[in-house]
Scaffold this motif. Structure first.
Motif, PDB file in Angstrom:
ATOM      1  N   SER A 266      -2.549  -8.597  12.435  1.00 44.87           N
ATOM      2  CA  SER A 266      -3.400  -7.573  12.357  1.00 44.87           C
ATOM      3  C   SER A 266      -4.789  -7.661  12.409  1.00 44.87           C
ATOM      4  O   SER A 266      -5.597  -7.444  13.201  1.00 44.87           O
ATOM      5  CB  SER A 266      -3.237  -6.699  11.064  1.00 44.87           C
ATOM      6  OG  SER A 266      -1.757  -6.347  11.196  1.00 44.87           O
ATOM      7  N   PRO A 267      -5.288  -8.867  11.723  1.00 40.14           N
ATOM      8  CA  PRO A 267      -6.769  -9.064  11.881  1.00 40.14           C
ATOM      9  C   PRO A 267      -7.295  -9.748  13.272  1.00 40.14           C
ATOM     10  O   PRO A 267      -8.085  -9.227  13.823  1.00 40.14           O
ATOM     11  CB  PRO A 267      -6.831 -10.445  10.965  1.00 40.14           C
ATOM     12  CG  PRO A 267      -5.865 -10.279   9.986  1.00 40.14           C
ATOM     13  CD  PRO A 267      -4.656  -9.707  10.683  1.00 40.14           C
ATOM     14  N   LEU A 269      -5.747  -8.749  16.296  1.00 36.15           N
ATOM     15  CA  LEU A 269      -5.679  -7.658  16.985  1.00 36.15           C
ATOM     16  C   LEU A 269      -6.761  -6.792  16.762  1.00 36.15           C
ATOM     17  O   LEU A 269      -7.502  -6.193  17.742  1.00 36.15           O
ATOM     18  CB  LEU A 269      -4.458  -6.823  16.802  1.00 36.15           C
ATOM     19  CG  LEU A 269      -3.149  -7.290  17.223  1.00 36.15           C
ATOM     20  CD1 LEU A 269      -1.832  -6.357  16.895  1.00 36.15           C
ATOM     21  CD2 LEU A 269      -3.256  -7.760  18.879  1.00 36.15           C
ATOM     22  N   LYS A 270      -7.375  -6.617  15.464  1.00 36.06           N
ATOM     23  CA  LYS A 270      -8.491  -5.892  15.187  1.00 36.06           C
ATOM     24  C   LYS A 270      -9.792  -6.538  15.705  1.00 36.06           C
ATOM     25  O   LYS A 270     -10.618  -5.700  16.003  1.00 36.06           O
ATOM     26  CB  LYS A 270      -8.498  -5.715  13.753  1.00 36.06           C
ATOM     27  CG  LYS A 270      -9.588  -4.628  13.166  1.00 36.06           C
ATOM     28  CD  LYS A 270      -9.628  -4.679  11.863  1.00 36.06           C
ATOM     29  CE  LYS A 270     -10.358  -3.411  11.303  1.00 36.06           C
ATOM     30  NZ  LYS A 270     -10.489  -3.310   9.590  1.00 36.06           N
ATOM     31  N   ALA A 271      -9.850  -7.934  15.916  1.00 40.29           N
ATOM     32  CA  ALA A 271     -10.857  -8.438  16.416  1.00 40.29           C
ATOM     33  C   ALA A 271     -10.897  -8.532  18.030  1.00 40.29           C
ATOM     34  O   ALA A 271     -12.097  -9.122  18.523  1.00 40.29           O
ATOM     35  CB  ALA A 271     -10.863 -10.181  15.744  1.00 40.29           C
TER      36      ALA A 271
END
Length: 773
Positions: A266-267, A269-271
């Protein structure tokens, strides 16, 4: 390793012979072999020759190919090098393999056979192929397909059989053009520490990263940024670790862990990182690196090799056939000290790895004989990101000097408590992954491990399933609370056979303790959960709360409080004395059992050290029992035993005395007896009284499922059937019949509507709520 070879050629081209001659059968899936699994050989009419031949059953080919593709995919999931022995002479026959290779990041090779042979040679060879003979018209059709296929573009790397064999051998990299070689241990999303380590990066050093780049840490984005930048350079290689399997599972569409999703995926993909970035990253990973520096062989894997996995003479040959897991997870589990084993070998080969270091071995031990370097230094626990650098030095026996570099990781997940002297020399990760074990997450890094019910039914007992019985562990690899290892009844297992136990009782000291008939509770001080905790084996809410409530009631009745007990155990904990108190909990109303008790109570059984040794501390249990006026389990004596210096341990004079004593124990009128030997071995006797009463209870419970049934009449019918049999009843059968007669009389006395609320012959037929254990 992640390679798949498709053998391509007309029947008779020599594919199967090639596999046999090179002893590759264990790595090969054969379509012909599968056909013979689905059907028997058939008589086949060859219209070209007007002859009948024995041949393969082709009528189930759809099933055959579905099975073949399924096996290929399973092998890909396990990172196994795979060879497929089939014709593969059309573009259509390659499509499924291409899809699977893309899904699992495999290198796909086409190995061509018989391309220089005329069709007449295939006709001749076909005559001697036995069951694998095919009609000549099939040869003709496939030969045409092969010629057409070879002119087309199919996008797969072509190999000759000789080139295939060469590709199975591993190449040793010549590293002498570099001034230094640096090996880097597990990173676990410790981006800041990695950044500091790489401040000295230069092109004259060759870098080997030993895997586990993500998870557990809190800087996955920073870590990915650095790694992708380094992956563009030619002076670095990246070993695959076990945590990279989560990324593979994500890319292949398989189920992946929730903590990988939350902590890493998740981190990233968010980045803004994309699937393409992840694919590029994954393609750079390899299971092993072998190089030569200053005349010495260097081997890097994630988990480290055991000497039994290595042969200096021919190690490189066919190394690509080795399953990736042998390098990624290693052999023997976390508790095998591969470093010490490797150091004791005579071969002057140096290995570097991470992954497992429950021995807390330093990177450099100080031993002049050190040849194995462990770079797993618990970076995710706030310890060090470890690296070791080799620099050419002709003045040393090795030909290079060795220097360690330890970067303290100051940015880490607080839930990963630092390892301490109480950390076990065992890693519970394999237990948590075991399909036969339930791993229940209690929060704050605490997990309770219990074997699953089917293990008991199917007797799937291993060291791990026996140990996983109310075992509470934290993220620092510490046992924070525990019950007992699973132990067995007399005659339940080979090691608890009656005669073996009797023999042991005449040679080894033992205790006889009364087995109470309630449920087990475990009391331990667990700071992560806020202090003194009371749990059932499975840590279920209902039973755990019931145990705590009855413990509090018992303490209050003797003018003590739960807080007093907590303070007492907390002081021991802080002084390094860490243990669990095991208790039997009796609740007549909410948890009725076969044996009757006058009051709800807890009975202290033992004090057990919080480690894997299952050390029982009789004196400590006595002290706690007396200090807090809590009942202690009964220790039994016998006329057939002799006391040893006034201790509670007993010893039978002869095996005959032990046999008499065991028979006497079976005749007692409570649940049973635990036999605890001084060497730690335990077994238990379930009395005849208890076993027959339990069987009788099952009978009435089955009968009572029908609300319309006349219980008394049904019971009497069962009794009559038991009495009217021509076979002489055994003592146990007689006892069961007597229980049923007494039951029928009491039910008749109390009436049909009342029997469920009565204590019928000591056996509870209460209507109670279903509780979570």
């Amino acid at each position: 390793m992640r390679k798949i070879y498709l053998l391509s050629g007309v029947p008779g081209a020599g594919k199967t012979t090639f596999i046999k001659e090179n002893k590759l059968e264990n790595y090969t899936i054969s379509s012909d072999n599968l056909r013979l699994q689905f059907g028997s050989p058939l008589h086949i009419y060859d219209k070209n020759t007007n002859q009948v031949i024995d041949g393969m059953p082709f009528e189930q080919d759809k099933l055959v190919w579905n099975m073949l593709y399924s096996i290929v995919e399973e092998r890909m999931k396990n990172s196994s090098t795979t060879i497929v022995d089939a014709t593969h002479v059309t573009r259509e026959s390659l499509k499924k393999y291409k899809d699977l290779s893309k899904k699992y990041n495999y290198k796909l090779h086409l190995v061509k056979f018989g391309r220089d042979l005329p069709i007449s040679e295939f006709y001749n060879r076909n005559k001697n192929r036995g069951l694998r003979k095919v009609p000549d018209y099939v040869i003709e059709r496939m030969y045409k397909n092969m010629k057409k296929f070879d002119k087309s573009k199919h996008g797969i790397n072509n190999l000759s059989p000789e080139e295939m064999l060469q590709s199975l051998d591993w190449r040793e990299s010549d590293l002498d053009k570099y001034e230094k070689i640096q090996f880097i241990g597990d990173i676990h999303s410790s981006g800041t520490a990695l950044e500091e380590l790489m401040r000295d990066y230069n092109q004259s050093t060759f870098y080997v990263f030993c895997g586990d780049y993500f998870d557990r840490g809190i800087e996955p984005v920073k870590t990915m940024e650095i790694l992708l930048r380094l992956m563009k350079e030619k002076n670095s290689v990246f070993i695959k670790g076990n945590h990279e399997q989560h990324l593979d599972d994500y890319l292949s569409g398989n189920k992946y862990s929730s903590y990988f999703k939350d902590e890493t995926l998740s981190p990233l993909l968010k980045a803004g990182y994309t699937r393409t970035d992840f694919v590029d990253f994954s393609k750079k990973l390899q299971p092993i690196f072998i190089g030569n520096f200053a005349g010495k062989r260097l081997i890097a894997t994630h988990a480290g090799l055991h000497p039994g996995q290595y042969s200096n003479d021919d190690y490189l040959k066919n190394l690509a056939l080795t399953n990736d897991d042998m390098f990624i997870y290693g052999i023997g589990g976390y508790d095998i000290d591969v470093d010490n084993e490797w150091d004791n070998e005579e071969d002057d080969v140096f290995q570097f790895h991470g992954h497992r270091n429950i021995q807390l071995r330093p990177v450099i031990t100080g031993s002049s004989n050190q040849k194995s370097f462990n770079l797993e230094q618990k970076v995710e626990h706030g310890n060090d990101l470890a690296a070791i650098t080799l620099t050419k030095d002709c003045d040393t026996d090795r030909g290079f000097s060795i220097e360690e570099k330890l970067i303290e990781n100051k940015i880490y997940n607080e839930k990963f408590k630092p390892y301490t002297k109480f950390s076990e020399k065992y890693n519970f990760f394999s237990m948590k992954r075991d399909r036969n074990i339930n791993a229940n997450d209690l929060g704050n890094g605490i997990t309770v491990l219990n074997f699953k019910p089917h293990v008991f039914r199917k007797k799937l007992w291993t060291d791990e399933t026996v140990t996983a019985r109310g075992l509470f562990v934290n993220e620092a690899n510490e046992v924070v609370a525990r019950g007992y290892n699973k132990f067995f009844n007399i005659d339940e297992m080979s090691e608890t056979r009656f005669d073996k136990v009797a023999e042991k009782m005449s040679n080894k000291k033992f205790l006889l303790t009364k087995k109470e008939n309630g449920f087990l509770a475990i009391v331990s001080y667990i700071p992560e959960l806020g202090g003194l905790q009371v749990f059932s084996k499975g840590a279920g809410k209902d039973y755990s709360e019931m145990a705590k409530d009855i413990l509090i009631e018992n303490l209050q009745s003797s003018n003590h409080t739960f807080n007093e007990l907590e303070e007492y155990i907390r002081k021991d904990f802080q002084n390094g004395d860490r243990y669990s108190i095991t208790m039997e909990v009796i609740n007549n109303e909410l948890d009725p059992h076969i044996v009757s008790y006058d009051n709800n109570k807890v009975v202290i059984l033992d004090v057990v050290d919080n480690n894997l040794k299952e050390n029982l501390r009789e004196p400590k249990a006595d002290v706690i029992s007396k200090k807090f006026n809590l009942e202690r389990r009964d220790v039994l004596k016998s006329e057939y035993t002799i006391a040893d210096n006034n201790s509670l341990y007993l010893l039978c004079k002869t095996k005959e005395d032990a046999t008499k004593l065991l028979n006497e124990l079976f005749s007692l009128t409570y649940e049973g007896v635990v036999i605890m030997f001084e060497d730690g071995f335990k077994t238990k006797v379930k009395t005849d009284y208890y076993k027959t009463l339990k069987y009788a209870r099952g009978t009435i419970e089955n009968l009572s499922k029908d609300p319309e049934i006349d219980i008394v009449k049904a019971l009497k019918s069962v009794v009559e059937k038991r009495k009217n049999t021509n076979k002489k009843p055994t003592l146990l059968e007689e006892m069961t019949t007597n229980h049923l007669i007494s039951w029928a009389e009491k039910i008749e006395k109390y009436g049909k509507e009342e029997y469920q609320t009565k204590d019928i012959f000591g056996n509870r037929i209460y209507s109670v709520p279903k509780l979570e254990s």
